[in-house]
Design an enzyme around this catalytic site. Structure first.
Site, mmCIF file in Angstrom:
data_model
loop_
_atom_site.group_PDB
_atom_site.id
_atom_site.type_symbol
_atom_site.label_atom_id
_atom_site.label_comp_id
_atom_site.label_asym_id
_atom_site.label_seq_id
_atom_site.Cartn_x
_atom_site.Cartn_y
_atom_site.Cartn_z
ATOM 1 N N VAL A 140 -18.785 -8.919 -6.240
ATOM 2 C CA VAL A 140 -17.812 -10.125 -6.352
ATOM 3 C C VAL A 140 -17.161 -9.956 -7.624
ATOM 4 O O VAL A 140 -17.910 -9.995 -8.812
ATOM 5 C CB VAL A 140 -18.615 -11.338 -6.377
ATOM 6 C CG1 VAL A 140 -17.696 -12.603 -6.270
ATOM 7 C CG2 VAL A 140 -19.531 -11.394 -4.835
ATOM 8 N N TYR A 169 -26.651 -17.858 -5.146
ATOM 9 C CA TYR A 169 -25.646 -17.320 -6.029
ATOM 10 C C TYR A 169 -26.475 -17.734 -7.394
ATOM 11 O O TYR A 169 -26.904 -18.645 -7.922
ATOM 12 C CB TYR A 169 -24.358 -17.664 -6.024
ATOM 13 C CG TYR A 169 -23.558 -17.692 -7.423
ATOM 14 C CD1 TYR A 169 -23.864 -16.453 -8.144
ATOM 15 C CD2 TYR A 169 -22.467 -18.501 -7.502
ATOM 16 C CE1 TYR A 169 -23.046 -16.334 -9.395
ATOM 17 C CE2 TYR A 169 -21.469 -18.192 -8.708
ATOM 18 C CZ TYR A 169 -21.797 -17.081 -9.526
ATOM 19 O OH TYR A 169 -21.100 -16.849 -10.592
ATOM 20 N N THR A 212 -15.119 -17.642 -11.947
ATOM 21 C CA THR A 212 -13.783 -17.416 -12.537
ATOM 22 C C THR A 212 -12.797 -18.424 -12.024
ATOM 23 O O THR A 212 -11.693 -18.512 -12.799
ATOM 24 C CB THR A 212 -13.296 -15.921 -11.813
ATOM 25 O OG1 THR A 212 -14.731 -15.213 -11.847
ATOM 26 C CG2 THR A 212 -12.221 -15.484 -12.245
ATOM 27 N N LYS A 244 -25.752 -13.439 -3.802
ATOM 28 C CA LYS A 244 -24.748 -12.813 -4.974
ATOM 29 C C LYS A 244 -25.533 -12.730 -6.547
ATOM 30 O O LYS A 244 -25.967 -13.976 -6.869
ATOM 31 C CB LYS A 244 -23.590 -13.471 -5.318
ATOM 32 C CG LYS A 244 -22.685 -12.869 -6.247
ATOM 33 C CD LYS A 244 -21.528 -13.718 -6.993
ATOM 34 C CE LYS A 244 -20.804 -13.386 -8.056
ATOM 35 N NZ LYS A 244 -19.727 -14.115 -8.715
#
Length: 299
Positions: A208, A137, A47, A166
């Site tokens: 998240v 991740y 993001t 994640k």
């Protein structure tokens, strides 16, 4: 070692009119997230448009957020980059500035074998102190490479400081398999935040969520309901966030986040880093109108 929990926010990277990192807006955004009761910060994530930033820009973002947070919430810096050398440099920098840990996305574009992927993560984890937390991740829909249970188990066994993962693809079966790693002490957070409540119910640590920086009160309330064991309230809050998330993610979700944050005075501009697309003025007006029609500030 520290872990992520609750609502971890991969904050956007604000830019000024010249396209440079807007440090003052970034400070305000950091306070905005913390003051609204969210759990952890995750700068330079997807993001945050991380792969479109230079290494020096990413260092500036990390330093600003860690300094502004001032220990009020955990800050895990995302250090994954397009090559190992940059990842190692960003990981070392995160340690030096006092971050609480790092996240590292899988390498992108070039398809890697499981052995290469495990070796990559072991090198990164071994490059930082053994009491410094590292999260794997995976976002296979963006990065091409994925993390399976075998790879995660191998890395966790070799590196005690790899504390969790994640996972940003909506696969509840796989998420629950990750939760069994290291005698069920492996920390698992989900990227698709429509699964926040159910992942926590299954034993996960949280989500998240990029959406959370725009509608923080909803995520703070949802996490409070999850912690208190009020499943009926949590279901209702989850459904409300799902509706709002669908609006925010209907087109160019990161651009949408920036528009709302700009309209509310948290950041100065809604500029994106090229070649990322910004919303048109018509789309901005429609977005704000739709959010207001859905009482987006009412929990």
């Amino acid at each position: 070692m520290k872990k992520l929990y609750g609502t971890t926010v991969p904050i956007i990277t604000p830019f000024d009119e010249e396209g440079k990192v807007d440090v003052e807006s970034l400070k305000k955004l950091t306070d905005h997230v913390i003051d609204n009761g969210l759990s952890c910060l995750y700068p330079n994530g997807t993001t945050g448009e991380m792969l479109l930033l230079s290494v020096e820009e990413r260092k500036l973002v990390s330093e600003t957020v860690v300094r502004q947070a001032a220990g009020r919430v955990p800050v895990f810096v995302h250090a994954g980059a397009m090559n190992l050398a940059d990842t190692l440099e960003l990981a070392k920098h995160a340690v030096e500035i006092g971050a609480d840990g790092i996240g590292v996305v899988t390498p992108s574009y070039f398809k890697l074998s499981d052995r290469a992927l495990a070796d990559y993560y072991i090198q990164v984890a071994n490059s930082v102190p053994q009491d410094f937390s590292v999260y794997l991740y995976a976002i296979p829909q963006n990065a091409v490479n994925d993390i399976n249970v075998s790879v995660a188990e191998q890395v966790a066994a070799a590196c005690p400081n790899v504390v969790g993962l994640k996972y940003s693809f909506p696969n509840m079966s796989l998420l629950q398999q990750f939760m069994l790693i290291r005698d069920e002490t492996f920390s698992v957070l989900v990227g698709p935040d429509e699964l926040f409540h159910v992942v926590c119910a299954a034993g996960g640590e949280g989500t998240v969520s990029g959406n959370a920086q725009v509608i923080p009160e909803h995520y703070a309330a949802l996490w409070a309901a999850i912690q208190s064991g009020d499943n009926e309230k949590a279901r209702k809050l989850q459904r409300k966030t799902n509706v709002l998330n669908n609006i925010l993610c209907a087109k160019n979700n990161i651009a949408s986040y920036k528009v709302v944050l700009r309209e509310e005075g948290v950041i100065k501009t809604a500029h994106m880093r090229a070649p990322m697309e910004e919303l048109t003025r018509e789309e901005e007006v429609a977005l704000m109108k739709t959010l207001k029609e859905h009482n987006y500030r009412t929990v």
